[in-house]
Design a protein around this motif. Sequence first.
Motif, PDB file in Angstrom:
ATOM      1  N   GLY A  16       0.831  -1.194   0.000  1.00 12.32           N
ATOM      2  CA  GLY A  16       0.000   0.000   0.000  1.00 12.32           C
ATOM      3  C   GLY A  16       0.867   1.246   0.000  1.00 12.32           C
ATOM      4  O   GLY A  16       2.031   1.222  -0.410  1.00 12.32           O
ATOM      5  N   ILE A  17       0.311   2.338   0.492  1.00 11.88           N
ATOM      6  CA  ILE A  17       1.011   3.613   0.497  1.00 11.88           C
ATOM      7  C   ILE A  17       2.335   3.530   1.242  1.00 11.88           C
ATOM      8  O   ILE A  17       3.373   3.936   0.724  1.00 11.88           O
ATOM      9  N   ASP A  18       2.315   3.003   2.453  1.00 14.02           N
ATOM     10  CA  ASP A  18       3.535   2.976   3.262  1.00 14.02           C
ATOM     11  C   ASP A  18       4.610   2.081   2.658  1.00 14.02           C
ATOM     12  O   ASP A  18       5.783   2.455   2.596  1.00 14.02           O
ATOM     13  N   GLY A  19       4.230   0.900   2.178  1.00 12.68           N
ATOM     14  CA  GLY A  19       5.192  -0.018   1.576  1.00 12.68           C
ATOM     15  C   GLY A  19       5.820   0.545   0.314  1.00 12.68           C
ATOM     16  O   GLY A  19       7.028   0.401   0.087  1.00 12.68           O
ATOM     17  N   LEU A  20       5.015   1.202  -0.519  1.00 10.74           N
ATOM     18  CA  LEU A  20       5.547   1.800  -1.740  1.00 10.74           C
ATOM     19  C   LEU A  20       6.430   3.012  -1.425  1.00 10.74           C
ATOM     20  O   LEU A  20       7.440   3.231  -2.088  1.00 10.74           O
ATOM     21  N   ALA A  21       6.063   3.780  -0.403  1.00 14.59           N
ATOM     22  CA  ALA A  21       6.879   4.924   0.001  1.00 14.59           C
ATOM     23  C   ALA A  21       8.260   4.458   0.474  1.00 14.59           C
ATOM     24  O   ALA A  21       9.278   5.098   0.172  1.00 14.59           O
ATOM     25  N   VAL A  22       8.318   3.335   1.174  1.00 12.94           N
ATOM     26  CA  VAL A  22       9.601   2.771   1.605  1.00 12.94           C
ATOM     27  C   VAL A  22      10.420   2.350   0.384  1.00 12.94           C
ATOM     28  O   VAL A  22      11.635   2.576   0.332  1.00 12.94           O
ATOM     29  N   LEU A  23       9.780   1.751  -0.636  1.00 11.58           N
ATOM     30  CA  LEU A  23      10.493   1.389  -1.864  1.00 11.58           C
ATOM     31  C   LEU A  23      11.063   2.619  -2.559  1.00 11.58           C
ATOM     32  O   LEU A  23      12.184   2.584  -3.074  1.00 11.58           O
ATOM     33  N   SER A  34       8.484  14.371  -2.384  1.00  8.30           N
ATOM     34  CA  SER A  34       9.050  15.382  -3.288  1.00  8.30           C
ATOM     35  C   SER A  34       8.018  16.000  -4.227  1.00  8.30           C
ATOM     36  O   SER A  34       8.294  16.996  -4.875  1.00  8.30           O
ATOM     37  N   GLY A  35       6.851  15.385  -4.335  1.00  5.27           N
ATOM     38  CA  GLY A  35       5.846  15.853  -5.287  1.00  5.27           C
ATOM     39  C   GLY A  35       5.931  15.139  -6.625  1.00  5.27           C
ATOM     40  O   GLY A  35       5.109  15.370  -7.507  1.00  5.27           O
ATOM     41  N   ALA A  36       6.926  14.265  -6.768  1.00 10.50           N
ATOM     42  CA  ALA A  36       7.056  13.475  -7.998  1.00 10.50           C
ATOM     43  C   ALA A  36       6.050  12.328  -7.971  1.00 10.50           C
ATOM     44  O   ALA A  36       5.564  11.933  -6.909  1.00 10.50           O
ATOM     45  N   LEU A  37       5.749  11.810  -9.133  1.00 15.40           N
ATOM     46  CA  LEU A  37       4.837  10.681  -9.282  1.00 15.40           C
ATOM     47  C   LEU A  37       5.676   9.431  -9.505  1.00 15.40           C
ATOM     48  O   LEU A  37       6.579   9.432 -10.347  1.00 15.40           O
ATOM     49  N   PHE A  38       5.395   8.366  -8.755  1.00 12.37           N
ATOM     50  CA  PHE A  38       6.149   7.115  -8.856  1.00 12.37           C
ATOM     51  C   PHE A  38       5.215   6.008  -9.325  1.00 12.37           C
ATOM     52  O   PHE A  38       4.148   5.800  -8.743  1.00 12.37           O
ATOM     53  N   ALA A  39       5.626   5.305 -10.384  1.00 15.36           N
ATOM     54  CA  ALA A  39       4.799   4.247 -10.984  1.00 15.36           C
ATOM     55  C   ALA A  39       5.424   2.879 -10.709  1.00 15.36           C
ATOM     56  O   ALA A  39       6.641   2.709 -10.843  1.00 15.36           O
ATOM     57  N   VAL A  48      -1.019  -1.370 -12.497  1.00 13.11           N
ATOM     58  CA  VAL A  48      -0.051  -0.317 -12.194  1.00 13.11           C
ATOM     59  C   VAL A  48      -0.565   0.468 -10.999  1.00 13.11           C
ATOM     60  O   VAL A  48      -1.766   0.740 -10.899  1.00 13.11           O
ATOM     61  N   LYS A  49       0.354   0.810 -10.096  1.00 14.94           N
ATOM     62  CA  LYS A  49       0.027   1.691  -8.978  1.00 14.94           C
ATOM     63  C   LYS A  49       0.892   2.933  -9.083  1.00 14.94           C
ATOM     64  O   LYS A  49       2.076   2.854  -9.417  1.00 14.94           O
ATOM     65  N   LEU A  50       0.282   4.090  -8.805  1.00 19.79           N
ATOM     66  CA  LEU A  50       0.961   5.379  -8.852  1.00 19.79           C
ATOM     67  C   LEU A  50       0.924   5.996  -7.463  1.00 19.79           C
ATOM     68  O   LEU A  50      -0.147   6.090  -6.849  1.00 19.79           O
ATOM     69  N   GLY A  55       1.136  17.453  -1.300  1.00 16.11           N
ATOM     70  CA  GLY A  55       1.403  18.584  -0.416  1.00 16.11           C
ATOM     71  C   GLY A  55       0.686  18.471   0.905  1.00 16.11           C
ATOM     72  O   GLY A  55       1.072  19.104   1.887  1.00 16.11           O
ATOM     73  N   GLN A  56      -0.383  17.672   0.951  1.00 14.74           N
ATOM     74  CA  GLN A  56      -1.134  17.470   2.179  1.00 14.74           C
ATOM     75  C   GLN A  56      -1.103  16.020   2.644  1.00 14.74           C
ATOM     76  O   GLN A  56      -1.257  15.742   3.824  1.00 14.74           O
ATOM     77  N   GLY A  57      -0.924  15.111   1.712  1.00 13.28           N
ATOM     78  CA  GLY A  57      -0.909  13.698   2.062  1.00 13.28           C
ATOM     79  C   GLY A  57      -0.548  12.852   0.851  1.00 13.28           C
ATOM     80  O   GLY A  57      -0.473  13.334  -0.274  1.00 13.28           O
ATOM     81  N   MET A  58      -0.298  11.579   1.116  1.00 14.91           N
ATOM     82  CA  MET A  58       0.060  10.641   0.056  1.00 14.91           C
ATOM     83  C   MET A  58      -1.204  10.163  -0.655  1.00 14.91           C
ATOM     84  O   MET A  58      -2.218   9.884  -0.015  1.00 14.91           O
ATOM     85  N   CYS A  59      -1.115  10.048  -1.986  1.00 13.10           N
ATOM     86  CA  CYS A  59      -2.218   9.556  -2.809  1.00 13.10           C
ATOM     87  C   CYS A  59      -1.754   8.276  -3.501  1.00 13.10           C
ATOM     88  O   CYS A  59      -0.610   8.196  -3.958  1.00 13.10           O
ATOM     89  N   LEU A  60      -2.636   7.313  -3.572  1.00 15.40           N
ATOM     90  CA  LEU A  60      -2.327   6.059  -4.253  1.00 15.40           C
ATOM     91  C   LEU A  60      -3.415   5.815  -5.292  1.00 15.40           C
ATOM     92  O   LEU A  60      -4.593   5.722  -4.962  1.00 15.40           O
ATOM     93  N   PHE A  61      -2.993   5.743  -6.547  1.00 11.64           N
ATOM     94  CA  PHE A  61      -3.900   5.486  -7.656  1.00 11.64           C
ATOM     95  C   PHE A  61      -3.531   4.150  -8.264  1.00 11.64           C
ATOM     96  O   PHE A  61      -2.372   3.762  -8.270  1.00 11.64           O
ATOM     97  N   SER A  62      -4.511   3.443  -8.799  1.00 15.06           N
ATOM     98  CA  SER A  62      -4.208   2.178  -9.468  1.00 15.06           C
ATOM     99  C   SER A  62      -5.049   2.057 -10.737  1.00 15.06           C
ATOM    100  O   SER A  62      -6.127   2.636 -10.837  1.00 15.06           O
ATOM    101  N   LYS A  63      -4.504   1.309 -11.692  1.00 14.59           N
ATOM    102  CA  LYS A  63      -5.230   1.018 -12.923  1.00 14.59           C
ATOM    103  C   LYS A  63      -4.939  -0.416 -13.313  1.00 14.59           C
ATOM    104  O   LYS A  63      -3.791  -0.853 -13.303  1.00 14.59           O
TER     105      LYS A  63
END
Length: 109
Positions: A16-23, A34-39, A48-50, A55-63
């Motif tokens: 999820g968000i925390d695991g991907l942020a650690v990666l 940093s404001g960058a998008l990570f795929a 795919v998860k993005l 700026g306020q919190g982490m967002c996780l998108f998937s397709k």
Amino acid sequence: MTKVWLACGVTDMRKGIDGLAVLVQQVLTQSPHSGALFAFRGKRGHLVKLLWYDGQGMCLFSKRLDRGRFVWPMTQVGSIALTSAQLSMLLEGIDWRRPERTWKPSLAG
């Protein structure tokens, strides 16, 4: 302009968000805030998860594609910077590495 980073190789899509942020921090050596998008792409290639910090919190998108697979680099480690146009093609299931034009200009005049 937002930077887009594509994580090479296969990612465990149970993260999820925390695991991907650690990666992002440990494998890609980037800051997830940093404001960058990570795929990230899973093993079967249809998901795919993005990850993005707005700026306020982490967002996780998937397709998930119904048919086909997302085009991904063959290398197993590292990251690749993409343009927003390449990201758009990737999310549509188009080969963003070698896009082909459908129209060629004729003679000028």
